[in-house]
Design a protein around this motif. Structure first.
Motif, PDB file in Angstrom:
ATOM      1  N   ASP A 145      21.247  17.550  45.690  1.00 37.38           N
ATOM      2  CA  ASP A 145      20.690  17.098  44.420  1.00 37.38           C
ATOM      3  C   ASP A 145      20.518  18.258  43.450  1.00 37.38           C
ATOM      4  O   ASP A 145      20.774  18.130  42.254  1.00 37.38           O
ATOM      5  CB  ASP A 145      19.341  16.432  44.694  1.00 37.38           C
ATOM      6  CG  ASP A 145      18.774  15.812  43.454  1.00 37.38           C
ATOM      7  OD1 ASP A 145      19.218  14.703  43.115  1.00 37.38           O
ATOM      8  OD2 ASP A 145      17.914  16.438  42.816  1.00 37.38           O
ATOM      9  N   LYS A 149      22.010  18.898  39.573  1.00 41.39           N
ATOM     10  CA  LYS A 149      21.223  19.250  38.383  1.00 41.39           C
ATOM     11  C   LYS A 149      21.736  20.529  37.740  1.00 41.39           C
ATOM     12  O   LYS A 149      22.020  20.568  36.550  1.00 41.39           O
ATOM     13  CB  LYS A 149      19.755  19.474  38.770  1.00 41.39           C
ATOM     14  CG  LYS A 149      19.011  18.223  39.077  1.00 41.39           C
ATOM     15  CD  LYS A 149      17.792  18.115  38.169  1.00 41.39           C
ATOM     16  CE  LYS A 149      17.495  16.641  38.026  1.00 41.39           C
ATOM     17  NZ  LYS A 149      17.427  15.989  39.342  1.00 41.39           N
ATOM     18  N   ILE A 241      10.622  14.219  49.167  1.00 41.66           N
ATOM     19  CA  ILE A 241      10.351  13.797  47.792  1.00 41.66           C
ATOM     20  C   ILE A 241       9.682  14.929  47.021  1.00 41.66           C
ATOM     21  O   ILE A 241      10.008  15.184  45.867  1.00 41.66           O
ATOM     22  CB  ILE A 241       9.428  12.556  47.785  1.00 41.66           C
ATOM     23  CG1 ILE A 241      10.043  11.411  48.588  1.00 41.66           C
ATOM     24  CG2 ILE A 241       9.100  12.139  46.364  1.00 41.66           C
ATOM     25  CD1 ILE A 241      11.061  10.614  47.869  1.00 41.66           C
ATOM     26  N   ALA A 242       8.779  15.618  47.686  1.00 42.59           N
ATOM     27  CA  ALA A 242       8.105  16.734  47.025  1.00 42.59           C
ATOM     28  C   ALA A 242       9.107  17.828  46.688  1.00 42.59           C
ATOM     29  O   ALA A 242       9.066  18.408  45.592  1.00 42.59           O
ATOM     30  CB  ALA A 242       6.993  17.274  47.906  1.00 42.59           C
ATOM     31  N   LEU A 244      12.254  17.469  46.062  1.00 40.02           N
ATOM     32  CA  LEU A 244      13.078  17.019  44.939  1.00 40.02           C
ATOM     33  C   LEU A 244      12.343  17.148  43.615  1.00 40.02           C
ATOM     34  O   LEU A 244      12.917  17.545  42.610  1.00 40.02           O
ATOM     35  CB  LEU A 244      13.493  15.557  45.150  1.00 40.02           C
ATOM     36  CG  LEU A 244      14.600  15.361  46.164  1.00 40.02           C
ATOM     37  CD1 LEU A 244      14.693  13.918  46.566  1.00 40.02           C
ATOM     38  CD2 LEU A 244      15.901  15.834  45.570  1.00 40.02           C
ATOM     39  N   THR A 245      11.067  16.791  43.650  1.00 40.40           N
ATOM     40  CA  THR A 245      10.296  16.892  42.415  1.00 40.40           C
ATOM     41  C   THR A 245      10.195  18.352  41.993  1.00 40.40           C
ATOM     42  O   THR A 245      10.265  18.676  40.812  1.00 40.40           O
ATOM     43  CB  THR A 245       8.913  16.268  42.605  1.00 40.40           C
ATOM     44  OG1 THR A 245       9.066  14.965  43.161  1.00 40.40           O
ATOM     45  CG2 THR A 245       8.171  16.160  41.290  1.00 40.40           C
ATOM     46  N   LEU A 246      10.085  19.221  42.988  1.00 38.89           N
ATOM     47  CA  LEU A 246      10.050  20.647  42.686  1.00 38.89           C
ATOM     48  C   LEU A 246      11.361  21.100  42.053  1.00 38.89           C
ATOM     49  O   LEU A 246      11.376  21.897  41.102  1.00 38.89           O
ATOM     50  CB  LEU A 246       9.789  21.427  43.975  1.00 38.89           C
ATOM     51  CG  LEU A 246       9.745  22.943  43.824  1.00 38.89           C
ATOM     52  CD1 LEU A 246       8.661  23.352  42.843  1.00 38.89           C
ATOM     53  CD2 LEU A 246       9.505  23.595  45.162  1.00 38.89           C
ATOM     54  N   ASP A 248      13.221  19.264  40.214  1.00 33.26           N
ATOM     55  CA  ASP A 248      13.118  18.789  38.830  1.00 33.26           C
ATOM     56  C   ASP A 248      12.339  19.781  37.988  1.00 33.26           C
ATOM     57  O   ASP A 248      12.704  20.076  36.849  1.00 33.26           O
ATOM     58  CB  ASP A 248      12.395  17.438  38.780  1.00 33.26           C
ATOM     59  CG  ASP A 248      13.274  16.302  39.283  1.00 33.26           C
ATOM     60  OD1 ASP A 248      14.486  16.523  39.414  1.00 33.26           O
ATOM     61  OD2 ASP A 248      12.730  15.223  39.526  1.00 33.26           O
ATOM     62  N   VAL A 249      11.254  20.285  38.555  1.00 33.83           N
ATOM     63  CA  VAL A 249      10.414  21.227  37.820  1.00 33.83           C
ATOM     64  C   VAL A 249      11.201  22.500  37.515  1.00 33.83           C
ATOM     65  O   VAL A 249      11.200  22.988  36.375  1.00 33.83           O
ATOM     66  CB  VAL A 249       9.136  21.567  38.618  1.00 33.83           C
ATOM     67  CG1 VAL A 249       8.392  22.708  37.975  1.00 33.83           C
ATOM     68  CG2 VAL A 249       8.238  20.348  38.734  1.00 33.83           C
ATOM     69  N   ALA A 251      14.446  22.870  37.364  1.00 36.07           N
ATOM     70  CA  ALA A 251      15.519  22.575  36.408  1.00 36.07           C
ATOM     71  C   ALA A 251      14.963  22.465  34.996  1.00 36.07           C
ATOM     72  O   ALA A 251      15.563  22.958  34.038  1.00 36.07           O
ATOM     73  CB  ALA A 251      16.223  21.281  36.795  1.00 36.07           C
ATOM     74  N   THR A 252      13.793  21.832  34.887  1.00 41.29           N
ATOM     75  CA  THR A 252      13.180  21.701  33.570  1.00 41.29           C
ATOM     76  C   THR A 252      12.773  23.061  33.017  1.00 41.29           C
ATOM     77  O   THR A 252      13.029  23.374  31.854  1.00 41.29           O
ATOM     78  CB  THR A 252      11.944  20.791  33.654  1.00 41.29           C
ATOM     79  OG1 THR A 252      12.323  19.540  34.201  1.00 41.29           O
ATOM     80  CG2 THR A 252      11.335  20.583  32.286  1.00 41.29           C
ATOM     81  N   GLY A 253      12.174  23.870  33.863  1.00 40.19           N
ATOM     82  CA  GLY A 253      11.796  25.221  33.444  1.00 40.19           C
ATOM     83  C   GLY A 253      13.021  25.992  32.980  1.00 40.19           C
ATOM     84  O   GLY A 253      12.992  26.703  31.973  1.00 40.19           O
TER      85      GLY A 253
ATOM     86  N   TYR B  94       4.496  21.805  32.144  1.00 41.99           N
ATOM     87  CA  TYR B  94       5.647  20.975  32.521  1.00 41.99           C
ATOM     88  C   TYR B  94       5.619  20.603  33.994  1.00 41.99           C
ATOM     89  O   TYR B  94       6.053  19.520  34.373  1.00 41.99           O
ATOM     90  CB  TYR B  94       6.989  21.565  32.064  1.00 41.99           C
ATOM     91  CG  TYR B  94       7.457  22.884  32.627  1.00 41.99           C
ATOM     92  CD1 TYR B  94       7.898  23.006  33.937  1.00 41.99           C
ATOM     93  CD2 TYR B  94       7.516  24.017  31.818  1.00 41.99           C
ATOM     94  CE1 TYR B  94       8.355  24.213  34.431  1.00 41.99           C
ATOM     95  CE2 TYR B  94       7.974  25.231  32.301  1.00 41.99           C
ATOM     96  CZ  TYR B  94       8.399  25.330  33.614  1.00 41.99           C
ATOM     97  OH  TYR B  94       8.854  26.519  34.097  1.00 41.99           O
ATOM     98  N   ILE B  98       5.725  16.670  35.035  1.00 42.57           N
ATOM     99  CA  ILE B  98       6.808  16.118  35.854  1.00 42.57           C
ATOM    100  C   ILE B  98       6.245  15.431  37.098  1.00 42.57           C
ATOM    101  O   ILE B  98       6.639  14.318  37.432  1.00 42.57           O
ATOM    102  CB  ILE B  98       7.818  17.221  36.231  1.00 42.57           C
ATOM    103  CG1 ILE B  98       8.603  17.621  34.988  1.00 42.57           C
ATOM    104  CG2 ILE B  98       8.767  16.729  37.315  1.00 42.57           C
ATOM    105  CD1 ILE B  98       9.522  18.786  35.183  1.00 42.57           C
TER     106      ILE B  98
END
Lengths: 281, 281
Positions: A145, A149, A241-242, A244-246, A248-249, A251-253, B94, B98
């Motif tokens: 994943d 990203k 899941i945690a 993956l959310t990390l 996301d964080v 990637a956003t950063g 962020y 998220i």
DNA sequence: CCCCAAATGTAGTAATATTACAACTTATAC
DNA sequence: GTATAAGTTGTAATATTACTACATTTGGGG
């Protein structure tokens, strides 16, 4: 603390009439929060001040305040903390339990995160010449994943779920490369090896794993995620899941650090995808 | 529905003064629930009846009822769905946004789920001779994860993220096979093709996708997940987490259906993994 | 500029909750 | 057994809080 539990635990401390009130509330808490003090008094067969005194005994300011606490207790989908799936659960029960415990794990994970470490990780990622994401088993799909990203960012990015490929890839690392290793336990031998190889070639190794694990000790930077894993099912669920959310964080950063112009690029990537899709009516 | 979301979404419907009230509440919801209508009116620089009207517009019976709803929203770990990441957000902002929006999306997904469909899907999966998981792009890693889970069940299970392999695999399907197709939008052309091929060979096709999409129309059974996707970042984030949690639900349903003895098998699989790990001190 | 409709506020009223106190119950000492 | 004190509960008055009806203001269109 959950006020419903408090009521059922403090039963002993209550007086006779107060216990009547407790019973009335426990019997139907949903009704209780929508009743006035007079209605609840009638339902419990006591006087209004008794209800008021009952509220105060539970360390609330009065009846309205008590209702607020009660409402909050009811709102938490998880009145009784450990909602593990039971042998006898029907589809609606296990579905709700899994969703709820996943959400709860995310909350725990969020609180255990060290923001300064995240910030440092984003630093390292933005400066990297090449980024590699490696994981095995359940963590492989998380790495997969991450590839998806970061690939959009137009940065050289690599992903392997094959041990040999991971090792070979790390053999050719340089000090400008960042290797991200994902493992819930941090005890997978071959992944620890990979970390050593990468470090041996001066690459930066970021570990998404639990702290104080063998893997953590080999990393330049450890983003530790302490998620209580439900072991009943013998499968990694919440930890993943945690992770993956990390991702996301991170990637956003990454995108935020790169600025507005960069994000326009992203939009173009997305627009290109549209050609492989059926139009939205 | 979470009343805090409702407030931030309905901003357009509010009048000028009502918006003042909305702002005052959103600025400090924790204070709001402990205030009287008079205090809140002062904080918002409006009159008391305006606050009351504000409450009614949100479909509550009045101010006290509104406070109850608000209290419940605050109790849930999930404050707002619409906390979009801003240009100027720091790492802590962020990160929290998220995590929070991910949790909120899970909640929305849970509520949109049709339990009877899940139950039916578990039925089909347990009866399958062979299970295939296919997805593309971000959904590929979800399919990958599903492989990892179902592989442990000692059932023939297949996963490809290559279009041609997916098609070839479906060519050889029989009516005893189940094909699970994962796609957030349900508009990816090649996946719709795959669905048609599988159906053409009498296989059962389960779609994890949005309802009324082209893909949904080709499936024998559609598990629809209506997750509000944050499009700001041009990446699938929340939808993917919901899909994964759904996989967890299906896997759990699967094991429960198979009974206790089956679960002992799972434990053995896990124990075998231990050999590839460093011991836990 | 005027009219109408929508929005907002004022003041009175209703409801709800709290307090003070009286009556009752229970336990205990003599 | 009775007196008494402590604790409990209820009654009634009071204070607080929320709601309603109506008056005033605001703003937009003719």
């Amino acid at each position: 603390m959950n006020i419903l539990e408090k009521i059922s635990q403090n039963q002993a401390v209550f007086s006779k009439s107060e216990r009547k009130v407790a019973e009335a509330i426990l019997a139907n808490p949903q009704t209780a929060i929508h009743s006035s003090i007079a209605t609840l008094a009638k339902m419990s067969n006591v006087s209004e001040p008794t209800v008021n005194r009952f509220c105060r005994r539970l360390d609330t300011k009065g009846f309205p305040d008590f209702k607020l606490h009660l409402a909050q207790s009811l709102a938490n989908g998880t009145p009784y903390v450990n909602r593990h799936v039971e042998e006898t659960d029907g589809p609606d029960e296990y579905t709700n339990k899994i969703f709820e415990s996943t959400m709860a794990s995310l909350e725990v994970a969020r609180q255990s995160l060290d923001i300064s470490v995240i910030n440092r990780a984003v630093d390292l990622l933005t400066q990297a010449q090449k980024i590699s994401f490696f994981g095995l088993g359940a963590s492989a799909s998380v790495a997969h994943d991450a590839l998806n990203k970061f690939f959009r960012f137009n940065v050289p990015v690599v992903y392997f779920d094959d041990i040999l490929m991971q090792r070979m890839s790390c053999m050719n690392c340089t000090e400008e490369d960042v290797v991200v290793l994902i493992s819930h336990t941090g005890r997978t031998k071959s992944l620890v090896d990979v970390a050593q190889i990468a470090r041996g070639n001066d690459a930066t190794v970021i570990g998404i794993t639990s702290k104080d694990s063998p893997l953590a000790r080999e990393c330049s930077l450890v983003i530790s995620l302490d998620v209580p894993e439900d072991t009943d099912m013998y499968m990694p669920m919440a930890s993943r899941i945690a992770q993956l959310t990390l991702i996301d964080v991170l990637a956003t950063g990454f995108t935020l650090r790169r600025g507005t112009k960069f994000r326009e690029n992203l939009k173009r990537v997305k627009d290109t995808l549209r050609e492989s899709r059926y139009d939205k009516r």
